[in-house]
Design an enzyme around this catalytic site. Structure first.
Site, short mmCIF file in Angstrom:
data_model
loop_
_atom_site.label_atom_id
_atom_site.label_comp_id
_atom_site.label_asym_id
_atom_site.label_seq_id
_atom_site.Cartn_x
_atom_site.Cartn_y
_atom_site.Cartn_z
N LYS A 266 -41.66 42.67 83.46
CA LYS A 266 -41.69 42.33 82.04
C LYS A 266 -40.29 42.20 81.44
O LYS A 266 -39.99 41.21 80.77
CB LYS A 266 -42.52 43.37 81.29
CG LYS A 266 -42.57 43.20 79.78
CD LYS A 266 -43.76 43.91 79.17
CE LYS A 266 -43.87 45.35 79.60
NZ LYS A 266 -42.74 46.17 79.10
N THR B 195 -37.47 41.79 83.05
CA THR B 195 -36.80 40.68 83.73
C THR B 195 -37.21 39.35 83.12
O THR B 195 -36.37 38.46 82.91
CB THR B 195 -37.14 40.71 85.23
OG1 THR B 195 -36.74 41.97 85.78
CG2 THR B 195 -36.45 39.59 85.98
N ARG C 101 -35.46 47.92 74.58
CA ARG C 101 -35.25 49.34 74.33
C ARG C 101 -34.12 49.87 75.20
O ARG C 101 -33.79 49.30 76.24
CB ARG C 101 -36.53 50.13 74.64
CG ARG C 101 -37.67 49.88 73.66
CD ARG C 101 -38.90 50.67 74.08
NE ARG C 101 -39.46 50.17 75.32
CZ ARG C 101 -40.33 50.83 76.07
NH1 ARG C 101 -40.71 52.05 75.72
NH2 ARG C 101 -40.80 50.30 77.17
N LYS D 58 -38.89 55.88 88.03
CA LYS D 58 -39.16 54.57 87.45
C LYS D 58 -37.95 53.63 87.51
O LYS D 58 -38.08 52.43 87.69
CB LYS D 58 -39.62 54.73 86.00
CG LYS D 58 -39.97 53.43 85.30
CD LYS D 58 -40.48 53.71 83.89
CE LYS D 58 -40.79 52.42 83.16
NZ LYS D 58 -39.59 51.65 82.82
N ALA E 124 -43.79 54.37 75.22
CA ALA E 124 -44.87 53.46 74.83
C ALA E 124 -46.26 54.06 75.00
O ALA E 124 -47.21 53.58 74.39
CB ALA E 124 -44.78 52.16 75.63
N PHE F 257 -45.04 48.90 78.50
CA PHE F 257 -46.23 48.95 79.34
C PHE F 257 -47.13 47.74 79.11
O PHE F 257 -46.65 46.66 78.82
CB PHE F 257 -46.98 50.27 79.12
CG PHE F 257 -46.21 51.48 79.57
CD1 PHE F 257 -45.59 51.50 80.81
CD2 PHE F 257 -46.09 52.59 78.76
CE1 PHE F 257 -44.87 52.61 81.24
CE2 PHE F 257 -45.37 53.71 79.18
CZ PHE F 257 -44.77 53.72 80.42
N PHE G 249 -43.66 35.41 93.41
CA PHE G 249 -43.09 36.07 94.59
C PHE G 249 -43.16 35.10 95.77
O PHE G 249 -44.03 34.22 95.80
CB PHE G 249 -43.86 37.36 94.91
CG PHE G 249 -43.44 38.54 94.08
CD1 PHE G 249 -42.73 39.59 94.64
CD2 PHE G 249 -43.75 38.61 92.73
CE1 PHE G 249 -42.34 40.68 93.87
CE2 PHE G 249 -43.36 39.68 91.96
CZ PHE G 249 -42.66 40.74 92.52
N TRP H 250 -36.15 36.13 88.23
CA TRP H 250 -35.49 37.16 89.02
C TRP H 250 -34.52 36.53 90.02
O TRP H 250 -33.39 36.97 90.17
CB TRP H 250 -36.53 38.01 89.75
CG TRP H 250 -35.94 39.18 90.49
CD1 TRP H 250 -35.70 40.43 90.01
CD2 TRP H 250 -35.51 39.19 91.86
NE1 TRP H 250 -35.13 41.23 90.98
CE2 TRP H 250 -35.00 40.50 92.13
CE3 TRP H 250 -35.50 38.25 92.89
CZ2 TRP H 250 -34.50 40.86 93.38
CZ3 TRP H 250 -34.98 38.61 94.13
CH2 TRP H 250 -34.49 39.91 94.38
#
Length: 555
Positions: free
Chosen positions: A71, A73, A94, A105, A273, A301, A381, A409
């Site tokens: 998200k 990225t 954030r 994480k 979140a 999230f 991907f 990405w």
């Protein structure tokens, strides 16, 4: 393939003054924090507030999975792509907490060729905002305990103190503690504990405030305890709000940095979140809207948490009206929602993918309830097949959603051009934005509206304690506040093990907390942890600094 930190360290950043000038700010508008970071003066808003606003785009996602969705990225890559297309774009994120950075994480600066930089600084101490939040929060805690020690003029019941302490690290040993031991000189013994700093109501107040005096007013309203006869005790009663605001005088100023492609980026504030509202500061978003054609921000999230809270809480307090929403998903994550284990996600499994797409469909339905155009960003991907991608496109088309493949990405802004074009088209279409519920409704009705409409629950069960507190909050005059449900991020339901689109469940509300300063009621569903712990092999074991100052192991 280079790691994120290797990519970030190999880039050439522009001096932050050049980035500021590119969006119409001059030397008097910013305060330098070294060569590549700056804070924006609060006077900028006074100069800009009457200017027309640009388009507001919210980036959200399906429920997160171990497969990763990307998200942040995609938020960074979309901003870069919009600038390639000639649009003046700013992104807002954030600030990362040190707890996740040293835990499991990881950070929150994007990834690959769509990152905000200097990523090492952003993921570590940055400009000290979270330290300021920690200090302001703990000052209030110290003044509360000192008041009791010095005679307890306010008649505070030590058994009904709700203000704990905070620190910006994962530390399970401090979740539940006893303080005040060692005799009268050391205070009054009582049970307490620590939360992580980004779960602090001080952080929520920072991100929902519209100026410094609004922040002070929010601090004054914070409820820290109750008296023996059940009356709330506030930070204002303890005469703490002024000092707290002073500590936050610099932290309230939005931070300006840049992406790998020199797109301006505001990185400011970081409320959790799944506990708080999970969005960057209103001030950063409002200023960005006056400086840019497109202001791209994100919500924490999945859309059932971050987007719902952005629409029903942040937009109310900030008088914001989004123009479009981006919903991020991956083939791999959708297969995981369909029951495929992480180690088998590279294998084609169409039945599992179809089942997992139900999570995406539900999140799309939810966004449609707010009257907003949406674009699905399918984060591509290498192993994704045309068959899998076409199935997702067909399902989204049936719900009227645009779909774009994203390769931000691997390719940076160039990999997000299709996404940017779709977002521009969506933002130009009519937006009929409206919150999900009216504030005048009873608290239970607001909670049940979110649980039924957004989570897909059949209903809500309340514990006796939750029932009692909801009645008490309405009696005390807090019934007109929005609700900010604390829920697991891993499922639409309150059970993290229920993937995809759960049905036939009821949400269990065990406790309800009041965040009077932030301005919302927090119903706690399931098991929500406000102080994380470190894993068996925390990221901190791999992070190091060399003699020449090079940082290694940070993602």
């Amino acid at each position: 393939m280079k790691s994120d930190i290797e990519i970030a360290q190999s880039t050439t950043m522009k001096p932050i003054m050049e980035i500021a000038e590119s969006i119409g700010l001059d030397a008097d508008d910013i305060e330098l924090y070294g060569k590549y970071k700056a804070k924006i003066s609060l006077q900028v808003w006074e100069r800009l507030k009457d200017k027309p606003s640009g388009k507001l785009v919210l980036v959200t996602a399906i429920n997160p999975t171990p497969a990763g969705e990307g998200k942040t990225t995609n938020t960074v890559g979309l901003g870069q792509a919009l600038n390639i297309l000639g649009k003046k774009a700013i992104i807002a994120l954030r600030e990362p907490s040190l707890g996740p950075s040293f835990g499991i994480k990881g950070g929150a600066a994007g990834g690959g060729y769509s990152q905000v930089v200097p990523m090492e600084d952003i993921n570590l101490h940055f400009t000290g905002d979270i330290h300021a939040v920690t200090t302001a929060h703990n000052l209030l805690a110290a003044m509360l305990d000192n008041h009791i020690h010095q005679g307890n003029e306010l008649n505070i019941d030590p058994r009904r103190i709700v203000w704990r302490r905070v620190m910006d690290l994962n530390e399970r040993a401090l979740r539940n503690i006893v303080i005040g031991l060692g005799g009268r000189i050391n205070g009054v013994p009582r049970e307490s504990g620590f939360d992580i700093s980004v779960a602090s109501e001080v952080m929520a107040c920072l991100c929902l405030a519209t100026d410094l005096m609004d922040l002070k007013a929010r601090f004054k309203r914070i409820v820290v305890a109750y008296t023996y006869d059940g009356k709330p005790v506030t930070a204002d009663d303890l005469k703490a709000a002024g000092s707290m605001t002073l500590i936050m005088k610099d932290a309230i100023k939005p931070n300006l940095v840049q992406t790998l492609e020199n797109t301006p980026a505001f990185v400011h504030g970081g409320p959790f979140a799944n506990i708080a509202h999970g969005a960057n500061s209103i001030m950063a978003t409002q200023i960005g809207l006056k400086l840019a054609d497109y202001m791209v921000t994100e919500a924490g999230f999945g859309a059932d948490l971050g987007a719902e809270k952005f629409f029903d809480i942040v937009c109310r307090f900030g008088n914001l009206k989004p123009n479009a929403v981006v919903l991020v998903a991956t083939v791999r994550a959708l297969k995981n929602h369909g029951g495929v284990a992480k180690e088998h996600l590279s294998e084609i499994n169409m039945p599992a993918l179809e089942k997992g797409i139900e999570n995406l469909e539900k999140q799309l339905e939810n966004i449609n309830k707010y009257g907003l155009p949406v674009v699905v960003s399918l984060n591509e991907f290498p192993g994704d097949t045309p068959e899998e991608i076409n199935l997702i496109k067909q399902k989204c088309a049936a719900l009227g959603a645009r779909v774009a493949l994203s390769q931000v990405w691997a390719k940076g802004g160039a990999g997000g051009l299709e996404l940017a074009e779709q977002v521009i088209a969506a933002a130009e279409s009519p937006s009929q934005f409206k919150p999900l519920y009216e504030l005048e409704l009873p608290l239970k009705q607001k909670i049940e509206t979110v649980c039924r409409e957004i989570y897909g629950a059949d209903g809500v069960n309340y514990s006796a304690a939750a029932d009692e507190m909801l009645s008490k909050y309405e009696e005390l005059g807090y019934g007109n506040l929005p609700v900010c449900c604390a829920k697991t991020q891993y499922s639409l339901s309150d059970n993290p093990d229920l993937k995809g689109r759960p049905r036939g469940f009821k949400v269990e509300i065990g406790e309800v907390r009041l965040s009077a300063g932030a301005g919302f009621i927090v119903p706690l569903t399931g098991s929500i942890m406000t102080m994380p712990g470190l894993g068996k092999t925390p990221a901190a074991e791999k992070i190091d600094i060399k003699a020449d100052g090079e940082i290694v192991g940070l993602f």
